[in-house]
Design a protein around this motif. Sequence first.
Motif, PDB file in Angstrom:
ATOM      1  N   CYS A   2       6.713   8.652  -9.515  1.00 26.75           N
ATOM      2  CA  CYS A   2       6.387   7.232  -9.491  1.00 26.75           C
ATOM      3  C   CYS A   2       5.276   6.934 -10.491  1.00 26.75           C
ATOM      4  O   CYS A   2       4.602   7.820 -10.994  1.00 26.75           O
ATOM      5  N   ARG A 184       3.802  19.482   9.353  1.00 28.07           N
ATOM      6  CA  ARG A 184       3.780  18.034   9.599  1.00 28.07           C
ATOM      7  C   ARG A 184       2.701  17.687  10.632  1.00 28.07           C
ATOM      8  O   ARG A 184       1.948  16.720  10.460  1.00 28.07           O
ATOM      9  N   THR A 203       4.837  10.591   3.852  1.00 26.62           N
ATOM     10  CA  THR A 203       5.148   9.369   3.118  1.00 26.62           C
ATOM     11  C   THR A 203       5.921   8.421   4.017  1.00 26.62           C
ATOM     12  O   THR A 203       6.648   8.843   4.924  1.00 26.62           O
ATOM     13  N   VAL A 204       5.753   7.144   3.761  1.00 27.59           N
ATOM     14  CA  VAL A 204       6.429   6.117   4.553  1.00 27.59           C
ATOM     15  C   VAL A 204       7.868   5.975   4.064  1.00 27.59           C
ATOM     16  O   VAL A 204       8.126   5.854   2.871  1.00 27.59           O
ATOM     17  N   VAL A 205       8.801   6.022   4.983  1.00 33.80           N
ATOM     18  CA  VAL A 205      10.217   5.813   4.665  1.00 33.80           C
ATOM     19  C   VAL A 205      10.675   4.544   5.378  1.00 33.80           C
ATOM     20  O   VAL A 205      10.616   4.460   6.604  1.00 33.80           O
ATOM     21  N   ASN A 206      11.097   3.556   4.598  1.00 32.43           N
ATOM     22  CA  ASN A 206      11.531   2.281   5.171  1.00 32.43           C
ATOM     23  C   ASN A 206      13.054   2.230   5.257  1.00 32.43           C
ATOM     24  O   ASN A 206      13.750   2.456   4.267  1.00 32.43           O
ATOM     25  N   ASN A 207      13.562   1.942   6.436  1.00 33.81           N
ATOM     26  CA  ASN A 207      14.992   1.749   6.641  1.00 33.81           C
ATOM     27  C   ASN A 207      15.230   0.358   7.223  1.00 33.81           C
ATOM     28  O   ASN A 207      14.454  -0.122   8.061  1.00 33.81           O
ATOM     29  N   TRP A 208      16.290  -0.276   6.769  1.00 33.59           N
ATOM     30  CA  TRP A 208      16.604  -1.623   7.218  1.00 33.59           C
ATOM     31  C   TRP A 208      17.997  -1.661   7.826  1.00 33.59           C
ATOM     32  O   TRP A 208      18.916  -1.015   7.334  1.00 33.59           O
TER      33      TRP A 208
END
Length: 268
Positions: A2, A184, A203-208
């Motif tokens: 990134c 973890r 890390t943040v994992v975003n699911n919709w």
Amino acid sequence: MCSIEIAEFITPRVRQKQGIGTECVEKSIRFQVDDVTVEAVIDLITPDEIIDWKTNWVKNADPRQLILYHYGAKRVGLAGVGNKVYFHYLRYNEDEEVDISTNATASTLDWVKATYAAIFETRFEYDLTEDIGVFNKTDNPKNCLTCPYRTVCNNVNTTEDAVKLAREIEELEVLLELKKEMLRDYIEEYGEIQTEANVWKLTVVNNWDFDVKKVYDYIRNLGKDPLEFLNCTFTSLKRLKLSEQELEKLGTKKITYRLAKSKIKEAR
């Protein structure tokens, strides 16, 4: 990688070289050390210096790398090769100058020739005997991933070999999952950690979950074709219980193979 991670490596040393010509960047060279052909790609070469960028956490680069770069650049006749060579550790914004004196260069060239001779002798012995024991196997399994001879050292010739290998994989998978869970838990409580090569963190994992009808209407109201944005997957089509022949009318079947395992059903 990134943009935030890339920015970490834009050190003042890197900014000094902004705008430098592409002919100075990632310069490929090929040269001889007696009977040995050496190929290299130099990260940055200017009339003043040669630089090799390093992203390592540990400052353990082998100086012989840059000695060979400098020697090779002169051998192939690159104009204006300077007498300064550096490793630049991007994570620390630090230069490490390498000694390219006559003695250091001679020692490195002797090492190249001795290494080549040892490899040639070992290959000759293997060709005569086909005894894999003549090779000194690496202690670092990572080296095997890019080694063209890995199938020689780790050959599976019999069913017994294959079963043994499968059992080892099963044990490693269980152990890996356990160790990941332990790591973890630690990071969740104390924060990220660093090894020589990696940063480990959560890390943040975003699911919709979208309402398909609302998405369809919204895209259509934008004046666009909703079908261009809605992805049709085999998983969703399976709910229609279509036959193989019906699926072939709707798309193209792609066949790939992946290594998988399944539980053996116990006899009742």
